[in-house]
Write an enzyme that holds these catalytic residues in place. Structure first.
Site, PDB file in Angstrom:
ATOM      1  N   ASP A 271     -37.052  32.201 -35.769  1.00  0.00           N
ATOM      2  CA  ASP A 271     -36.765  30.957 -36.484  1.00  0.00           C
ATOM      3  C   ASP A 271     -36.041  29.991 -35.549  1.00  0.00           C
ATOM      4  OD1 ASP A 271     -36.715  29.256 -38.724  1.00  0.00           O
ATOM      5  OD2 ASP A 271     -34.701  29.916 -39.288  1.00  0.00           O
TER       6      ASP A 271
ATOM      7  N   ASN B  19     -30.708  25.876 -34.921  1.00  0.00           N
ATOM      8  CA  ASN B  19     -30.152  27.132 -34.417  1.00  0.00           C
ATOM      9  C   ASN B  19     -29.803  27.067 -32.930  1.00  0.00           C
ATOM     10  OD1 ASN B  19     -30.065  28.633 -36.785  1.00  0.00           O
ATOM     11  ND2 ASN B  19     -32.228  29.220 -36.631  1.00  0.00           N
TER      12      ASN B  19
ATOM     13  N   ASP C 277     -28.063  32.631 -34.995  1.00  0.00           N
ATOM     14  CA  ASP C 277     -28.741  33.094 -36.211  1.00  0.00           C
ATOM     15  C   ASP C 277     -30.051  33.833 -35.956  1.00  0.00           C
ATOM     16  OD1 ASP C 277     -29.384  33.591 -38.799  1.00  0.00           O
ATOM     17  OD2 ASP C 277     -29.738  31.508 -39.377  1.00  0.00           O
TER      18      ASP C 277
END
Length: 353
Positions: free
Chosen positions: A203, A208, A220
């Site tokens: 992701d 992030n 993350d």
């Protein structure tokens, strides 16, 4: 004890009790941080030391899957890659349990979230992702999901189907048909380009990325998964004209210092984007009983919402079919296919998953 109820009703009192249960002495400072999937807090303990505490949503990951995330982070830290790994206790444990909910303690790192990546930072960012992937390919996942059609995309589609979220049967058939074209295209590209799968962040978008005086850090790893490396940079890279192409080449210049990469793999971007649409919708559907989700996504589930999602997938599907037909015609005529040019589409679809 209902873990979901405990998770949804987390209060400052319970949070402080959970910290005391593992030997911390919190001062009472407890500031919620932005997170939809989990519950994350900036807390302070005696001595004015601050930590980040992450409470995992029950039912999403098993303890072994959370442990695999942590272990991957420890490997990256061992390789001196700038990521945040959870803190272990004296028993070398990083996962804690209180009132039915798993949680972990993380060091607090300050910096700023990236909104736009400067041209001069592209090589550095490419190196960072390349180093993560260099470690990622040294082992296979054990219990984490794989970004394939059977275990990932079809599961998401089935959640939407089984939940009866699209009541209009004609619209449902259109959505299913468009999803199938996306899935088939993804599998076809994986096969024809011999795309390898490995451990990836899963992701990796700008939300992030953290930037400080020491450079970039990746945050993350909650969506850590096994899949094609393209998944970790298609939301980061610019697409469009010559300028964007130059910036992408700077990124790949840094990336290739640590990992091989074939530009043919970039054809995965559009089907990956389509799969993300479907997975995102399934993610909301699975959590609809959480009171925060109807408030955050009031438009979700309406016929207008599904009509828009279906049209987006159908538009992608039409492009896939036209490109496939064009390749077949060129192959039949003996022509060499030209290098694919990526269009100026919105690849940076906003998902805070």
């Amino acid at each position: 004890m209902n873990p979901i109820s405990s998770f949804q009703s987390l209060s400052p009192e319970v949070i402080l009790q959970s910290l005391e249960s593992i030997g911390f002495e919190p001062t009472g400072r407890c500031v919620p941080l932005n997170s939809v999937e989990n519950r994350v807090y900036d807390i302070e303990v005696e001595g004015n030391t601050r930590y980040v505490v992450k409470y995992y949503r029950p039912g999403r990951w098993t303890k072994s899957q959370i442990q695999e995330e942590h272990d991957f982070l420890y490997e990256l830290v061992q390789a001196e890659i700038p990521v945040l790994a959870p803190i272990k206790n004296t028993k070398h444990e990083s996962i804690h349990f209180f009132d039915g909910v798993y949680f972990a303690i993380w060091p607090l790192r300050t910096g700023r979230i990236i909104e736009e990546i400067a041209e001069e930072d592209m090589i550095q960012l490419g190196r960072l992702i390349g180093r993560i992937h260099m470690v990622g390919k040294t082992k296979k996942v054990i219990s984490r999901p794989t970004l394939d059609i059977k275990h990932y995309a079809n599961v998401a589609l089935q959640i939407i189907e089984d939940g009866g979220w699209i009541s209009n049967q004609n619209l449902l058939k259109r959505y299913q048909s468009a999803a199938k074209i996306t899935f088939d295209t993804y599998e076809s590209i994986l096969k024809s380009s011999a795309v390898p799968f490995q451990r990836i962040h899963g992701d990796c978008h700008k939300g992030n990325l953290l930037y400080s005086g020491d450079g970039f850090s990746i945050l993350d790893f909650d969506d850590f998964i096994e899949g094609p490396v393209v998944q970790d940079f298609w939301m980061l890279l610019p697409f469009g004209g010559k300028r964007e192409e130059y910036e992408r080449e700077l990124f790949f210049e840094g990336y290739r210092e640590f990992c091989d990469f074939s530009t043919s793999w970039l054809s995965l971007i559009e089907p990956l984007r389509g799969i993300r649409y479907i997975h995102y919708a399934a993610w909301i559907a699975k959590r609809w009983q959480d009171p925060s989700f109807p408030n955050l996504f009031p438009h979700f589930g309406t016929e207008e919402y599904w009509e828009g999602e279906t049209k987006d997938l159908e538009k992608m599907g039409k492009t896939f079919q036209e490109e496939s037909q064009d390749r077949e015609e060129r192959f039949d005529s003996g022509q060499i296919p030209p290098k694919e040019e990526l269009s100026n589409k919105d690849f940076f679809w906003d998902w805070e998953g």
